[in-house]
Design a protein around this motif. Sequence first.
Motif, PDB file in Angstrom:
ATOM      1  N   PRO A  49      36.435 -64.096   5.429  1.00 45.05           N
ATOM      2  CA  PRO A  49      36.793 -62.782   5.976  1.00 45.05           C
ATOM      3  C   PRO A  49      36.828 -62.784   7.507  1.00 45.05           C
ATOM      4  N   LEU A  50      37.760 -62.013   8.041  1.00 44.64           N
ATOM      5  CA  LEU A  50      37.886 -61.820   9.496  1.00 44.64           C
ATOM      6  C   LEU A  50      38.010 -63.148  10.241  1.00 44.64           C
ATOM      7  N   LEU A  51      38.711 -64.095   9.654  1.00 44.11           N
ATOM      8  CA  LEU A  51      38.742 -65.465  10.157  1.00 44.11           C
ATOM      9  C   LEU A  51      39.157 -65.553  11.619  1.00 44.11           C
ATOM     10  N   ARG A  52      40.286 -64.975  11.974  1.00 46.32           N
ATOM     11  CA  ARG A  52      40.768 -65.083  13.350  1.00 46.32           C
ATOM     12  C   ARG A  52      39.782 -64.453  14.331  1.00 46.32           C
ATOM     13  N   PHE A  53      39.314 -63.272  14.001  1.00 46.05           N
ATOM     14  CA  PHE A  53      38.372 -62.563  14.878  1.00 46.05           C
ATOM     15  C   PHE A  53      37.091 -63.377  15.069  1.00 46.05           C
ATOM     16  N   VAL A  54      36.524 -63.851  13.983  1.00 48.63           N
ATOM     17  CA  VAL A  54      35.265 -64.599  14.056  1.00 48.63           C
ATOM     18  C   VAL A  54      35.457 -65.909  14.820  1.00 48.63           C
ATOM     19  N   LEU A  55      36.548 -66.605  14.577  1.00 45.15           N
ATOM     20  CA  LEU A  55      36.792 -67.846  15.314  1.00 45.15           C
ATOM     21  C   LEU A  55      36.954 -67.588  16.808  1.00 45.15           C
ATOM     22  N   CYS A  56      37.571 -66.474  17.170  1.00 38.36           N
ATOM     23  CA  CYS A  56      37.684 -66.115  18.592  1.00 38.36           C
ATOM     24  C   CYS A  56      36.304 -65.860  19.201  1.00 38.36           C
ATOM     25  N   ILE A  57      35.445 -65.176  18.469  1.00 42.92           N
ATOM     26  CA  ILE A  57      34.088 -64.893  18.951  1.00 42.92           C
ATOM     27  C   ILE A  57      33.302 -66.197  19.099  1.00 42.92           C
ATOM     28  N   ILE A  58      33.356 -67.046  18.091  1.00 41.67           N
ATOM     29  CA  ILE A  58      32.639 -68.326  18.141  1.00 41.67           C
ATOM     30  C   ILE A  58      33.120 -69.148  19.325  1.00 41.67           C
ATOM     31  N   THR A  59      34.427 -69.234  19.497  1.00 34.97           N
ATOM     32  CA  THR A  59      34.998 -69.984  20.615  1.00 34.97           C
ATOM     33  C   THR A  59      34.514 -69.411  21.941  1.00 34.97           C
ATOM     34  N   GLY A  60      34.535 -68.093  22.057  1.00 40.65           N
ATOM     35  CA  GLY A  60      34.075 -67.441  23.288  1.00 40.65           C
ATOM     36  C   GLY A  60      32.608 -67.716  23.577  1.00 40.65           C
ATOM     37  N   ILE A  61      31.783 -67.721  22.543  1.00 34.04           N
ATOM     38  CA  ILE A  61      30.352 -67.982  22.734  1.00 34.04           C
ATOM     39  C   ILE A  61      30.135 -69.420  23.205  1.00 34.04           C
ATOM     40  N   TYR A  62      30.808 -70.359  22.563  1.00 34.65           N
ATOM     41  CA  TYR A  62      30.663 -71.757  22.995  1.00 34.65           C
ATOM     42  C   TYR A  62      31.125 -71.939  24.445  1.00 34.65           C
ATOM     43  N   LEU A  63      32.267 -71.350  24.793  1.00 37.16           N
ATOM     44  CA  LEU A  63      32.773 -71.495  26.157  1.00 37.16           C
ATOM     45  C   LEU A  63      31.858 -70.803  27.165  1.00 37.16           C
ATOM     46  N   ALA A  64      31.362 -69.624  26.806  1.00 37.15           N
ATOM     47  CA  ALA A  64      30.449 -68.912  27.703  1.00 37.15           C
ATOM     48  C   ALA A  64      29.157 -69.696  27.909  1.00 37.15           C
ATOM     49  N   ARG A  65      28.635 -70.271  26.842  1.00 38.19           N
ATOM     50  CA  ARG A  65      27.419 -71.079  26.959  1.00 38.19           C
ATOM     51  C   ARG A  65      27.673 -72.332  27.795  1.00 38.19           C
ATOM     52  N   GLY A  66      28.828 -72.936  27.597  1.00 31.48           N
ATOM     53  CA  GLY A  66      29.155 -74.136  28.347  1.00 31.48           C
ATOM     54  C   GLY A  66      29.378 -73.883  29.828  1.00 31.48           C
ATOM     55  N   LEU A  67      30.012 -72.771  30.143  1.00 27.60           N
ATOM     56  CA  LEU A  67      30.342 -72.467  31.537  1.00 27.60           C
ATOM     57  C   LEU A  67      29.294 -71.600  32.235  1.00 27.60           C
ATOM     58  N   GLY A  68      28.552 -70.811  31.468  1.00 23.59           N
ATOM     59  CA  GLY A  68      27.653 -69.835  32.070  1.00 23.59           C
ATOM     60  C   GLY A  68      26.189 -70.200  32.049  1.00 23.59           C
ATOM     61  N   PHE A  69      25.886 -71.481  31.930  1.00 17.65           N
ATOM     62  CA  PHE A  69      24.484 -71.898  31.821  1.00 17.65           C
ATOM     63  C   PHE A  69      23.660 -71.467  33.028  1.00 17.65           C
ATOM     64  N   TYR A  70      24.290 -71.373  34.180  1.00 19.61           N
ATOM     65  CA  TYR A  70      23.563 -71.012  35.404  1.00 19.61           C
ATOM     66  C   TYR A  70      22.835 -69.671  35.254  1.00 19.61           C
ATOM     67  N   PHE A  71      23.438 -68.755  34.519  1.00 18.92           N
ATOM     68  CA  PHE A  71      22.839 -67.436  34.333  1.00 18.92           C
ATOM     69  C   PHE A  71      21.681 -67.465  33.343  1.00 18.92           C
ATOM     70  N   LEU A  72      21.584 -68.524  32.557  1.00 17.69           N
ATOM     71  CA  LEU A  72      20.488 -68.660  31.589  1.00 17.69           C
ATOM     72  C   LEU A  72      19.267 -69.354  32.181  1.00 17.69           C
ATOM     73  N   LEU A  73      19.461 -70.076  33.260  1.00 15.38           N
ATOM     74  CA  LEU A  73      18.362 -70.854  33.863  1.00 15.38           C
ATOM     75  C   LEU A  73      17.077 -70.048  34.075  1.00 15.38           C
ATOM     76  N   PRO A  74      17.138 -68.841  34.621  1.00 15.36           N
ATOM     77  CA  PRO A  74      15.886 -68.111  34.863  1.00 15.36           C
ATOM     78  C   PRO A  74      15.108 -67.768  33.586  1.00 15.36           C
ATOM     79  N   TYR A  75      15.805 -67.698  32.459  1.00 14.52           N
ATOM     80  CA  TYR A  75      15.145 -67.325  31.207  1.00 14.52           C
ATOM     81  C   TYR A  75      14.480 -68.510  30.508  1.00 14.52           C
ATOM     82  N   PHE A  76      14.815 -69.718  30.938  1.00 18.14           N
ATOM     83  CA  PHE A  76      14.281 -70.931  30.330  1.00 18.14           C
ATOM     84  C   PHE A  76      13.845 -71.900  31.426  1.00 18.14           C
ATOM     85  N   PRO A  77      12.804 -71.539  32.186  1.00 15.83           N
ATOM     86  CA  PRO A  77      12.429 -72.355  33.343  1.00 15.83           C
ATOM     87  C   PRO A  77      11.882 -73.736  32.979  1.00 15.83           C
TER      88      PRO A  77
END
Length: 130
Positions: free
Chosen positions: A70-98
Amino acid sequence: MSSALAAVAHLGCIVFGAPWYRFLGAGEQMTQMHLAGHWYPTAATLVIAGMLFTWSAYALSGAVLIRRLPLLRFVLCIITGIYLARGLGFYFLLPYFPGNSPVFWAVSSGICLIIGLVHLVGLRQTWSRY
């Protein structure tokens, strides 16, 4: 497949304990809670592994290797976005995981970025099928 491998690696934390929690970058606090027998590290790891297995199922569905989910295209877009955000946005996570090392951030972010790019290429190639 990559999400399933990541899920299995996370389950390795439960099976093999503290060294795996440290290696996968869970942080010293999570490792110490595991060593103390606290329920939280196991529960959190199971949730993450379950999410990654679900993402793997959606990737397999998108590749038409299993039935359409169900909702294949939508879910795949979300998953892709999360992976890309995690890959590119790690700098913003640094303070939460010192407790995590720069090597952890470089490796894990690189892996997430590669997985996100693979998903993006797959989405582009199969967009008209969905």
